[in-house]
Design an enzyme around this catalytic site. Sequence first.
Site, PDB file in Angstrom:
ATOM      1  N   ARG A   1       0.808  -1.215   0.000  1.00 49.77           N
ATOM      2  CA  ARG A   1       0.000   0.000   0.000  1.00 49.77           C
ATOM      3  C   ARG A   1       0.847   1.272   0.000  1.00 49.77           C
ATOM      4  O   ARG A   1       0.579   2.215  -0.751  1.00 49.77           O
ATOM      5  CB  ARG A   1      -0.868  -0.005   1.269  1.00 49.77           C
TER       6      ARG A   1
ATOM      7  N   TYR B   1     -14.774  -2.267   3.748  1.00 51.10           N
ATOM      8  CA  TYR B   1     -14.262  -1.864   5.069  1.00 51.10           C
ATOM      9  C   TYR B   1     -14.669  -0.446   5.495  1.00 51.10           C
ATOM     10  O   TYR B   1     -14.066   0.119   6.410  1.00 51.10           O
ATOM     11  CB  TYR B   1     -12.725  -1.876   5.127  1.00 51.10           C
TER      12      TYR B   1
ATOM     13  N   CYS C   1     -25.786  -1.882  -8.720  1.00 43.99           N
ATOM     14  CA  CYS C   1     -27.094  -2.113  -8.113  1.00 43.99           C
ATOM     15  C   CYS C   1     -26.945  -2.643  -6.689  1.00 43.99           C
ATOM     16  O   CYS C   1     -27.319  -3.777  -6.390  1.00 43.99           O
ATOM     17  CB  CYS C   1     -27.884  -3.075  -8.975  1.00 43.99           C
TER      18      CYS C   1
HETATM   19  C1  LIG Z   1      -0.679  -7.825   2.084  1.00 45.44           C
HETATM   20  C2  LIG Z   1       0.662  -8.228   2.487  1.00 45.44           C
HETATM   21  C3  LIG Z   1       1.695  -7.301   2.444  1.00 45.44           C
HETATM   22  C4  LIG Z   1       1.503  -5.850   2.075  1.00 45.44           C
HETATM   23  O1  LIG Z   1       0.702  -5.170   2.971  1.00 45.44           O
HETATM   24  P1  LIG Z   1       0.529  -3.581   2.814  1.00 45.44           P
HETATM   25  O2  LIG Z   1      -0.413  -3.238   3.915  1.00 45.44           O
HETATM   26  O3  LIG Z   1      -0.055  -3.346   1.474  1.00 45.44           O
HETATM   27  O4  LIG Z   1       1.872  -2.982   2.975  1.00 45.44           O
HETATM   28  C5  LIG Z   1       2.965  -7.730   2.761  1.00 45.44           C
HETATM   29  N1  LIG Z   1       3.206  -9.027   3.098  1.00 45.44           N
HETATM   30  C6  LIG Z   1       2.219  -9.940   3.153  1.00 45.44           C
HETATM   31  C7  LIG Z   1       2.542 -11.328   3.497  1.00 45.44           C
HETATM   32  C8  LIG Z   1       0.919  -9.580   2.856  1.00 45.44           C
HETATM   33  O5  LIG Z   1      -0.049 -10.493   2.921  1.00 45.44           O
END
Ligand SMILES: *Cc1c(COP(=O)(O)O)cnc(C)c1O
Length: 432
Positions: A294, A335, A362
């Site tokens: 993210r 969420y 919808c």
């Molecule tokens: C989703 C995930 C991430 C990344 O998470 P962010 O919140 O997008 O930084 C990293 N490692 C694992 C194992 C994940 O499942």
Amino acid sequence: MFVSDNLSVNQKGNLTIGGVDTVDLAKKYGTPLYVMDEDQIRNDCHVFQKSMETYYDGQGLVCYASKAFSCKEIYRIMQSENMGIDVVSGGELYTAVQVGFDVSKACFHGNNKTTEELNMALDYHVGRIVVDNCYEMEQLNQLAAEKHVTAPILLRIKPGVDAHTHNFIRTGQIDSKFGFALETGEAYAAVKQVLSYANLDLRGLHCHIGSQILDTEGFEAAAEVMMTFIEKLKLELDYETQDLNLGGGFGIRYTKDDDPPSYDVYMKAVAKVIHDFCETHHLKRPFILIEPGRSISAPAGITLYTVGGKKVIPNIRTYVSIDGGMCDNPRYILYQSAYDALVANKAAQPKTETVTIAGKCCESGDLIGENMKIQPCEVGDIIAVCATGAYNYSMASNYNRLQKPAVVFVKEGEDRLAIKRETLDDLLRNDL
Ligand SMILES: *Cc1c(COP(=O)(O)O)cnc(C)c1O
């Protein structure tokens, strides 16, 4: 003025991203449209890499967690930035391989990798397969034996630290579908078992404590727990952990209410926990991996929509209807995620209206947000929703047979198409 630093207003009063007028982009490519700012992505990669250099002597690898936003272009960018990547499916792995990404720098995650996916991981020589459970361990050992190779693996551990946006809880947290629990002895037993398999090379351990985490305590607690386990493995099994993957989850600013620490603050805090632990317990420092998803792609992205309707319900609320919604951004319906939005063609004006932005699907719950502050808006205006570069395109669907939007990258005033808008015929591609 804006939640992301890469956004600005030009002389026409229009919102710009990466030096490109968003109203022009909407005209050129149509809406809904995802726009990704390449320099912002590269800059965030540098920030993570630099903090790894500064606080951990570069003894680590930053892996972009590509489930946040996966397409050929993002893997090209990650390759050119010398980043590692995380993949969680054969589809993500295949996409990366198609653009020549060096997957020796990939971690392959997932709690139910199929036989086909495990075979792909071995055939493409993925650098680290993160094993989730005993069944997978056994199967991978067997597949590797058939191919006369040794599979490099990490074990996914549940550290018993569960981080939420503003705090963390140190509990059992045995109830997770991911990984081996520490406190039940399951993780310890798993390490012993791996060490007995001839075709698995246990390079180390992995943990991931949550997402959109806005403070460092949970990360520090997880690092401490993992180091304690590493010491136990050394003392009792004479096993030396080479790699410690600490996962992702670094929070970003979605609205003005979010105040994430800089990445340096995370890295400094976690590096100190590991340094101090290794010093007092006479352990070798592990190579560390971190997995931001993210925090690399979200701030770089915005979504542009066209307003097609407005409904004022006196004394209740005002709905503004856009030409996308939960199909391209399901995070509100999943969420109740908060976003910042603005009218792109009136970006210099004050936000004097409060509206609920509704999608066109919808479902009554198909909203981008409720009671959002925005410039006075009417039919034909372009709405920009900020920080949509992660978990939007990658979570998009064709519900109501809507076509997935195009993705455009911008850089230094130039724009280029990275993913075409789906056509009506694309929707029929697999129908017989
Ligand atoms: C989703 C995930 C991430 C990344 O998470 P962010 O919140 O997008 O930084 C990293 N490692 C694992 C194992 C994940 O499942």
